[in-house]
Design a protein around this motif. Structure first.
Motif, PDB file in Angstrom:
ATOM      1  N   MET A   2      -7.178  36.047  26.682  1.00  0.00           N
ATOM      2  CA  MET A   2      -6.090  35.735  26.126  1.00  0.00           C
ATOM      3  C   MET A   2      -5.965  36.430  24.476  1.00  0.00           C
ATOM      4  O   MET A   2      -5.369  36.987  24.075  1.00  0.00           O
ATOM      5  N   ASN A   3      -7.369  36.531  24.158  1.00  0.00           N
ATOM      6  CA  ASN A   3      -7.583  36.915  22.794  1.00  0.00           C
ATOM      7  C   ASN A   3      -7.456  38.382  22.968  1.00  0.00           C
ATOM      8  O   ASN A   3      -6.946  38.949  21.960  1.00  0.00           O
ATOM      9  N   ALA A   4      -7.849  39.009  23.950  1.00  0.00           N
ATOM     10  CA  ALA A   4      -7.707  40.375  24.044  1.00  0.00           C
ATOM     11  C   ALA A   4      -6.338  40.763  24.227  1.00  0.00           C
ATOM     12  O   ALA A   4      -5.956  41.807  23.528  1.00  0.00           O
ATOM     13  N   ILE A   5      -5.474  39.963  24.726  1.00  0.00           N
ATOM     14  CA  ILE A   5      -4.052  40.416  24.841  1.00  0.00           C
ATOM     15  C   ILE A   5      -3.230  40.319  23.345  1.00  0.00           C
ATOM     16  O   ILE A   5      -2.677  41.131  23.039  1.00  0.00           O
ATOM     17  N   VAL A   6      -3.651  38.980  22.825  1.00  0.00           N
ATOM     18  CA  VAL A   6      -3.154  38.894  21.380  1.00  0.00           C
ATOM     19  C   VAL A   6      -3.454  39.740  20.322  1.00  0.00           C
ATOM     20  O   VAL A   6      -2.735  40.470  19.782  1.00  0.00           O
ATOM     21  N   PHE A   7      -4.934  40.121  20.239  1.00  0.00           N
ATOM     22  CA  PHE A   7      -5.426  41.050  19.387  1.00  0.00           C
ATOM     23  C   PHE A   7      -4.993  42.476  19.623  1.00  0.00           C
ATOM     24  O   PHE A   7      -4.683  43.284  18.776  1.00  0.00           O
ATOM     25  N   GLY A   8      -5.134  42.849  21.045  1.00  0.00           N
ATOM     26  CA  GLY A   8      -4.403  43.859  21.269  1.00  0.00           C
ATOM     27  C   GLY A   8      -3.029  44.417  20.964  1.00  0.00           C
ATOM     28  O   GLY A   8      -2.852  45.451  20.469  1.00  0.00           O
ATOM     29  N   PHE A   9      -2.003  43.259  21.188  1.00  0.00           N
ATOM     30  CA  PHE A   9      -0.759  43.498  20.749  1.00  0.00           C
ATOM     31  C   PHE A   9      -0.563  43.766  19.478  1.00  0.00           C
ATOM     32  O   PHE A   9      -0.030  44.575  18.892  1.00  0.00           O
ATOM     33  N   LEU A  10      -1.366  42.865  18.572  1.00  0.00           N
ATOM     34  CA  LEU A  10      -1.301  43.181  16.888  1.00  0.00           C
ATOM     35  C   LEU A  10      -1.826  44.320  16.595  1.00  0.00           C
ATOM     36  O   LEU A  10      -1.252  44.889  15.861  1.00  0.00           O
ATOM     37  N   TYR A  11      -2.885  44.775  17.349  1.00  0.00           N
ATOM     38  CA  TYR A  11      -3.353  46.023  16.927  1.00  0.00           C
ATOM     39  C   TYR A  11      -2.563  47.219  17.194  1.00  0.00           C
ATOM     40  O   TYR A  11      -2.314  48.104  16.200  1.00  0.00           O
ATOM     41  N   GLY A  12      -1.633  47.203  18.289  1.00  0.00           N
ATOM     42  CA  GLY A  12      -1.102  48.190  18.556  1.00  0.00           C
ATOM     43  C   GLY A  12       0.352  48.227  17.758  1.00  0.00           C
ATOM     44  O   GLY A  12       1.065  49.289  17.274  1.00  0.00           O
ATOM     45  N   PHE A  13       0.960  46.928  17.420  1.00  0.00           N
ATOM     46  CA  PHE A  13       1.944  47.006  16.588  1.00  0.00           C
ATOM     47  C   PHE A  13       1.701  47.392  15.123  1.00  0.00           C
ATOM     48  O   PHE A  13       2.472  48.344  14.374  1.00  0.00           O
ATOM     49  N   LEU A  14       0.309  47.096  14.424  1.00  0.00           N
ATOM     50  CA  LEU A  14       0.176  47.457  13.402  1.00  0.00           C
ATOM     51  C   LEU A  14      -0.246  48.795  13.017  1.00  0.00           C
ATOM     52  O   LEU A  14       0.021  49.474  12.097  1.00  0.00           O
ATOM     53  N   LEU A  15      -0.861  49.337  14.198  1.00  0.00           N
ATOM     54  CA  LEU A  15      -1.015  50.657  14.074  1.00  0.00           C
ATOM     55  C   LEU A  15       0.117  51.682  14.017  1.00  0.00           C
ATOM     56  O   LEU A  15       0.001  52.703  13.395  1.00  0.00           O
ATOM     57  N   CYS A  16       1.241  51.289  14.256  1.00  0.00           N
ATOM     58  CA  CYS A  16       2.453  51.915  14.173  1.00  0.00           C
ATOM     59  C   CYS A  16       3.032  52.397  12.930  1.00  0.00           C
ATOM     60  O   CYS A  16       3.631  53.145  12.622  1.00  0.00           O
ATOM     61  N   PHE A  17       2.194  51.415  11.883  1.00  0.00           N
ATOM     62  CA  PHE A  17       2.659  51.268  10.604  1.00  0.00           C
ATOM     63  C   PHE A  17       1.749  52.169   9.527  1.00  0.00           C
ATOM     64  O   PHE A  17       1.492  51.626   8.524  1.00  0.00           O
ATOM     65  N   THR A  18       0.882  52.860  10.093  1.00  0.00           N
ATOM     66  CA  THR A  18      -0.247  53.717   9.508  1.00  0.00           C
ATOM     67  C   THR A  18       0.418  54.877   8.630  1.00  0.00           C
ATOM     68  O   THR A  18      -0.462  55.650   7.957  1.00  0.00           O
ATOM     69  N   PHE A  19       1.728  55.045   8.863  1.00  0.00           N
ATOM     70  CA  PHE A  19       2.578  56.123   8.156  1.00  0.00           C
ATOM     71  C   PHE A  19       1.800  57.527   8.401  1.00  0.00           C
ATOM     72  O   PHE A  19       1.541  58.321   7.463  1.00  0.00           O
ATOM     73  N   GLY A  20       1.432  57.709   9.556  1.00  0.00           N
ATOM     74  CA  GLY A  20       0.779  59.224   9.664  1.00  0.00           C
ATOM     75  C   GLY A  20       1.988  60.043  10.256  1.00  0.00           C
ATOM     76  O   GLY A  20       3.155  59.733   9.985  1.00  0.00           O
ATOM     77  N   PRO A  21       1.884  61.551  10.532  1.00  0.00           N
ATOM     78  CA  PRO A  21       2.722  62.468  10.739  1.00  0.00           C
ATOM     79  C   PRO A  21       3.699  61.882  11.959  1.00  0.00           C
ATOM     80  O   PRO A  21       4.987  62.172  12.026  1.00  0.00           O
TER      81      PRO A  21
END
Length: 203
Positions: A2-21
């Motif tokens: 469950m930790n892998a699912i929760v942290f993976g989801f948060l990781y993917g969501f936050l990764l979208c807002f790194t303001f790359g090209p």
């Protein structure tokens, strides 16, 4: 698990807002050409992430072992960003002439998302560093790492689809002059990103 699912989801969501090209290309496309085309960009970005994550989990043997592979990736990636950047900066209209057929449109936007991610060396570093951290620091098994990355892919697609949706909605309140300024800002970011790719490669 469950930790892998929760942290993976948060990781993917936050990764979208790194303001790359890819982030700014997604916003620009959604504003100029609508939600559906923005989702195609998001789909391409997600597929590119999946390719990188696959290589990170199962090893780099799938990547070409060419002498100048990294140099080639950097040059092609920077060239695409420069083309996008100067086009966004100097185009006179807020609408480009894009492929009119459904297949042409699909291929254009979908491959744009893939290329913007795959041809950015910093994405390789981020994904491989995350994979190493999960296994060496957090002690994740290979199954937990796979679950982590799959959850992050779902989150990435969801977050970028939401970005595309709300960016498209903004078009209703944006004037032609503001749209032009948004394209110019996106163009500057594309060019700076291209310069940074070359800087990291040669210096």
């Amino acid at each position: 698990m469950m930790n892998a699912i929760v942290f993976g989801f948060l990781y993917g969501f936050l990764l979208c807002f790194t303001f790359g090209p890819a982030f700014f290309r997604l916003i620009q496309t959604s504003i100029d050409n609508g939600f559906k085309r923005g989702v195609l960009i998001a789909g391409g970005v997600t597929v590119a992430d999946a390719i990188l994550m696959f290589c990170a989990v199962f090893g780099t043997s799938f990547l070409p072992k060419l002498q100048y592979f990294n140099l080639g990736i950097a040059l092609v990636g920077a060239s695409i960003l420069f083309i996008l950047g100067f086009n966004s900066l100097f185009k006179q209209q807020t609408q480009l002439v894009y492929p009119k057929s459904k297949l042409g449109s699909f291929l254009y936007y979908f491959t744009s998302g893939i290329l913007l991610n795959l041809l950015n060396p910093s994405n390789y570093i981020a994904v491989f560093a995350t994979s190493t951290y999960l296994s060496n620091v957090e002690g994740f098994s290979i199954n937990e790492t796979i679950v982590f990355f799959v959850a992050s892919l779902f989150a990435t697609m969801l977050a970028e689809s939401l970005i595309a949706f709300y960016a498209q909605k903004m078009k209703r309140v944006l004037t032609a002059n503001i749209l032009k300024r948004i394209n110019q800002v996106a163009g500057i970011i594309f060019i700076i990103s291209g310069i940074l790719i070359l800087w990291k490669q040669f210096w």
